[in-house]
Design a protein around this motif. Structure first.
Motif, PDB file in Angstrom:
ATOM      1  N   ALA A 147       0.825  -1.220   0.000  1.00  0.00           N
ATOM      2  CA  ALA A 147       0.000   0.000   0.000  1.00  0.00           C
ATOM      3  C   ALA A 147       0.855   1.264   0.000  1.00  0.00           C
ATOM      4  O   ALA A 147       0.525   2.244  -0.672  1.00  0.00           O
ATOM      5  CB  ALA A 147      -0.918  -0.013   1.221  1.00  0.00           C
ATOM      6  N   SER A 148       1.984   1.224   0.709  1.00  0.00           N
ATOM      7  CA  SER A 148       2.794   2.453   0.822  1.00  0.00           C
ATOM      8  C   SER A 148       3.392   2.844  -0.526  1.00  0.00           C
ATOM      9  O   SER A 148       3.846   3.969  -0.707  1.00  0.00           O
ATOM     10  CB  SER A 148       3.925   2.256   1.836  1.00  0.00           C
ATOM     11  OG  SER A 148       4.835   1.297   1.342  1.00  0.00           O
ATOM     12  N   VAL A 149       3.370   1.906  -1.495  1.00  0.00           N
ATOM     13  CA  VAL A 149       3.886   2.206  -2.847  1.00  0.00           C
ATOM     14  C   VAL A 149       2.716   2.479  -3.804  1.00  0.00           C
ATOM     15  O   VAL A 149       2.650   3.525  -4.455  1.00  0.00           O
ATOM     16  CB  VAL A 149       4.731   1.016  -3.380  1.00  0.00           C
ATOM     17  CG1 VAL A 149       5.103   1.226  -4.833  1.00  0.00           C
ATOM     18  CG2 VAL A 149       5.956   0.809  -2.511  1.00  0.00           C
ATOM     19  N   ILE A 150       1.720   1.571  -3.809  1.00  0.00           N
ATOM     20  CA  ILE A 150       0.683   1.685  -4.864  1.00  0.00           C
ATOM     21  C   ILE A 150      -0.357   2.766  -4.556  1.00  0.00           C
ATOM     22  O   ILE A 150      -0.935   3.347  -5.477  1.00  0.00           O
ATOM     23  CB  ILE A 150      -0.001   0.322  -5.125  1.00  0.00           C
ATOM     24  CG1 ILE A 150      -0.739  -0.211  -3.897  1.00  0.00           C
ATOM     25  CG2 ILE A 150       0.988  -0.684  -5.663  1.00  0.00           C
ATOM     26  CD1 ILE A 150      -1.551  -1.492  -4.175  1.00  0.00           C
ATOM     27  N   VAL A 151      -0.589   3.085  -3.284  1.00  0.00           N
ATOM     28  CA  VAL A 151      -1.608   4.113  -2.995  1.00  0.00           C
ATOM     29  C   VAL A 151      -1.109   5.513  -3.362  1.00  0.00           C
ATOM     30  O   VAL A 151      -1.802   6.247  -4.076  1.00  0.00           O
ATOM     31  CB  VAL A 151      -2.091   4.037  -1.534  1.00  0.00           C
ATOM     32  CG1 VAL A 151      -3.094   5.156  -1.219  1.00  0.00           C
ATOM     33  CG2 VAL A 151      -2.746   2.685  -1.258  1.00  0.00           C
ATOM     34  N   PRO A 152       0.110   5.913  -2.991  1.00  0.00           N
ATOM     35  CA  PRO A 152       0.610   7.217  -3.456  1.00  0.00           C
ATOM     36  C   PRO A 152       0.665   7.313  -4.987  1.00  0.00           C
ATOM     37  O   PRO A 152       0.344   8.349  -5.557  1.00  0.00           O
ATOM     38  CB  PRO A 152       2.002   7.318  -2.833  1.00  0.00           C
ATOM     39  CG  PRO A 152       1.953   6.447  -1.622  1.00  0.00           C
ATOM     40  CD  PRO A 152       1.055   5.302  -2.026  1.00  0.00           C
ATOM     41  N   GLU A 153       0.998   6.201  -5.644  1.00  0.00           N
ATOM     42  CA  GLU A 153       1.018   6.225  -7.131  1.00  0.00           C
ATOM     43  C   GLU A 153      -0.388   6.454  -7.665  1.00  0.00           C
ATOM     44  O   GLU A 153      -0.610   7.215  -8.597  1.00  0.00           O
ATOM     45  CB  GLU A 153       1.541   4.882  -7.670  1.00  0.00           C
ATOM     46  CG  GLU A 153       3.046   4.749  -7.701  1.00  0.00           C
ATOM     47  CD  GLU A 153       3.483   3.307  -8.023  1.00  0.00           C
ATOM     48  OE1 GLU A 153       4.696   3.064  -8.024  1.00  0.00           O
ATOM     49  OE2 GLU A 153       2.592   2.438  -8.239  1.00  0.00           O
ATOM     50  N   TRP A 154      -1.352   5.805  -7.022  1.00  0.00           N
ATOM     51  CA  TRP A 154      -2.753   5.904  -7.483  1.00  0.00           C
ATOM     52  C   TRP A 154      -3.292   7.307  -7.229  1.00  0.00           C
ATOM     53  O   TRP A 154      -3.973   7.893  -8.079  1.00  0.00           O
ATOM     54  CB  TRP A 154      -3.601   4.858  -6.762  1.00  0.00           C
ATOM     55  CG  TRP A 154      -5.066   4.925  -7.077  1.00  0.00           C
ATOM     56  CD1 TRP A 154      -5.665   4.672  -8.276  1.00  0.00           C
ATOM     57  CD2 TRP A 154      -6.130   5.291  -6.174  1.00  0.00           C
ATOM     58  NE1 TRP A 154      -7.041   4.841  -8.176  1.00  0.00           N
ATOM     59  CE2 TRP A 154      -7.341   5.225  -6.890  1.00  0.00           C
ATOM     60  CE3 TRP A 154      -6.156   5.664  -4.823  1.00  0.00           C
ATOM     61  CZ2 TRP A 154      -8.586   5.498  -6.308  1.00  0.00           C
ATOM     62  CZ3 TRP A 154      -7.397   5.948  -4.228  1.00  0.00           C
ATOM     63  CH2 TRP A 154      -8.596   5.872  -4.978  1.00  0.00           C
ATOM     64  N   VAL A 155      -2.931   7.888  -6.063  1.00  0.00           N
ATOM     65  CA  VAL A 155      -3.446   9.230  -5.722  1.00  0.00           C
ATOM     66  C   VAL A 155      -2.719  10.299  -6.534  1.00  0.00           C
ATOM     67  O   VAL A 155      -3.309  11.297  -6.941  1.00  0.00           O
ATOM     68  CB  VAL A 155      -3.295   9.489  -4.192  1.00  0.00           C
ATOM     69  CG1 VAL A 155      -3.502  10.961  -3.870  1.00  0.00           C
ATOM     70  CG2 VAL A 155      -4.248   8.618  -3.408  1.00  0.00           C
TER      71      VAL A 155
END
Ligand code: BV8
Length: 225
Positions: A216-224
């Motif tokens: 999550a710490s990688v894919i959520v910032p990328e998504w946001v």
């Protein structure tokens, strides 16, 4: 204005050091669900249940939001439309990160509830059997947590948000606990674009039109972004 509704589960807090439930060595590997997360378990052994939640309350008090929580706080601050977080988590990490539209459908570790009169108050760090209610004085204090077989909080508001969502995301949840596990299908049928952000495909991955896998710490910032 685009309305974004985000369901979060234990996976979003894993990189903040808080245990998940169903991963290897997770919370349910250490305790049987029926012993620590049901009203029957609490009636049977309140000391065990208080110990279980006292430990998690102390861990949550020390935990800090990770980049996934921070990204969701940025999203709420920057998005022109509404951003709502419906969390299954009982840690306060979304609020610590700065989100304000947060609905705790399974309750929260920092809350106490009187089993006799339904009074709620801020939980002390350590609770024990026989703690009395500050309102009715009954020795019936329990964690303000929704256990299996109990009705989750805010359900009417949540179904309404899912009906109105333009975008629905599920982050860090295995999709095994209802009614939360049904939110993706419900939102999709109501017309929302649905995306699952998780370490791996959840059991209800088919309910989502888009998936991103990884921590999550990688894919959520990328998504946001
Ligand atoms: C209700 C307390 C009626 C808080 C919890 C048969 C069929 C269908 C339903 C039922 C059934 N039998 C019984 C039911 C109902 C039952 C249920 O769903 N049981 C399941 C087990 C079948 N549900 C209930 O009883 C609920 N109440 O139904 O009332 C009702 C309903 C609606 C309206 C009116 C009446 C109450 C459920 C709440 C129970 N309380 N916990 C606490 O102690 O914390 S549930 C517990 O599981 C937690 O709350 C947790 O939030 C929740 C879900 O778990 P997840 O968050 O998904 O965590 P999990 O470990 O499973 O998954 C983590 C995921 O993260 C994994 O996919 C992993 O890959 C990923 N991950 C890990 N690390 C990372 C990561 N992802 C990204 N990055 C990482 N670093």
């Amino acid at each position: 204005m685009e309305k974004i509704v985000i369901l979060t589960g234990a996976g979003i807090s894993a990189e903040s050091g808080l245990g998940t439930f169903r991963d290897e060595g997770g919370l349910w590997a250490q305790h049987a669900i029926e012993d620590v997360a049901t009203p029957e378990g609490f009636a049977r052994d309140p000391a065990l249940v208080h110990r279980f939640y006292n430990t998690r309350r102390a861990q949550a008090a020390e935990a800090v939001p990770n980049p996934a929580h921070a990204a969701l706080a940025r999203l709420e601050a920057q998005h022109s439309g509404e951003v709502w977080i419906v969390t299954q988590n009982v840690d306060g990490l979304h609020e610590k990160a700065g989100n304000s539209n947060v609905l705790h459908m399974h309750g929260a570790l920092d809350g106490a509830l009187c089993a006799a009169c339904d009074h709620r108050w801020p939980a002390p760090l350590v609770m024990a059997p026989g703690d009395s209610c500050p309102s009715c004085a009954a020795p019936a204090a329990r964690p303000d947590i929704v256990w299996f077989g109990e009705v989750p909080y805010h359900m009417e508001r949540i179904w309404q948000l899912l009906d109105e969502a333009d975008l629905f995301a599920a982050i860090g949840t295995s999709g095994q606990v209802y009614p939360a596990a049904a939110f993706g299908q419900h939102a999709g049928r109501a017309g929302a674009h649905t995306v699952e952000l998780n370490m791996e495909a959840s059991v209800n991955a088919r309910d989502f039109s888009e998936a991103r896998h990884g921590p999550a710490s990688v894919i959520v910032p990328e998504w946001v972004k």
